[in-house]
Write an enzyme that holds these catalytic residues in place. Sequence first.
Site, PDB file in Angstrom:
ATOM      1  N   VAL A 178      -8.822  -4.628 -26.694  1.00  0.00           N
ATOM      2  CA  VAL A 178      -9.294  -3.268 -26.451  1.00  0.00           C
ATOM      3  C   VAL A 178      -9.008  -2.937 -24.998  1.00  0.00           C
ATOM      4  CG1 VAL A 178     -11.306  -1.750 -26.426  1.00  0.00           C
ATOM      5  CG2 VAL A 178     -11.094  -3.511 -28.179  1.00  0.00           C
TER       6      VAL A 178
ATOM      7  N   ASP B 198     -15.127 -12.227 -23.541  1.00  0.00           N
ATOM      8  CA  ASP B 198     -15.031 -13.355 -22.621  1.00  0.00           C
ATOM      9  C   ASP B 198     -14.348 -12.986 -21.314  1.00  0.00           C
ATOM     10  OD1 ASP B 198     -12.424 -13.050 -23.335  1.00  0.00           O
ATOM     11  OD2 ASP B 198     -12.068 -15.125 -23.879  1.00  0.00           O
ATOM     12  N   ASN B 199     -14.247 -11.683 -21.018  1.00  0.00           N
ATOM     13  CA  ASN B 199     -13.635 -11.320 -19.740  1.00  0.00           C
ATOM     14  C   ASN B 199     -14.255 -10.040 -19.203  1.00  0.00           C
ATOM     15  OD1 ASN B 199     -11.602  -8.934 -20.162  1.00  0.00           O
ATOM     16  ND2 ASN B 199     -11.377 -10.278 -21.941  1.00  0.00           N
TER      17      ASN B 199
ATOM     18  N   CYS C 168     -11.914 -18.464 -24.974  1.00  0.00           N
ATOM     19  CA  CYS C 168     -11.296 -17.604 -25.992  1.00  0.00           C
ATOM     20  C   CYS C 168      -9.963 -17.035 -25.508  1.00  0.00           C
ATOM     21  CB  CYS C 168     -12.229 -16.454 -26.369  1.00  0.00           C
ATOM     22  SG  CYS C 168     -13.763 -17.006 -27.114  1.00  0.00           S
TER      23      CYS C 168
END
Length: 123
Positions: free
Chosen positions: A6, A30-31, A86
């Site tokens: 996204v 995860d970011n 991930c």
Amino acid sequence: AFIEKVGTETEDKFSDDFFRNHHVIVNALDNIPTRRYIDKRCIATLRPLLESGTMGTKGHVQVILPGKTENYSAQHDPPDKDFPYCTIKSFPVKIEHTIEWAREQFESMWVIKPRELQRFLSQ
């Protein structure tokens, strides 16, 4: 659930209408850049966000109600030295991610497994 990244490059799929067609947005990321991006989009479309995810060994959960609670981007964590697991496994977009993946593979193959075999043989 979606597995596509996204961001600005997928706004044709994850448009304002996409956000407006959902009563609540729930993420598990995860970011930090993508977390901030989703946060910005939820504020712009006035959608509540259940922000959750991991970064290295840290976990995070936050309920964000636009105009009522603090948004995710209002706080800034210090930069993390770890790479998100991930990202390394699913979306390795930087050379550092592939190096970390290779390092983990090497350690598993040439350090951990031989150590386990030696432990087994010595019993």
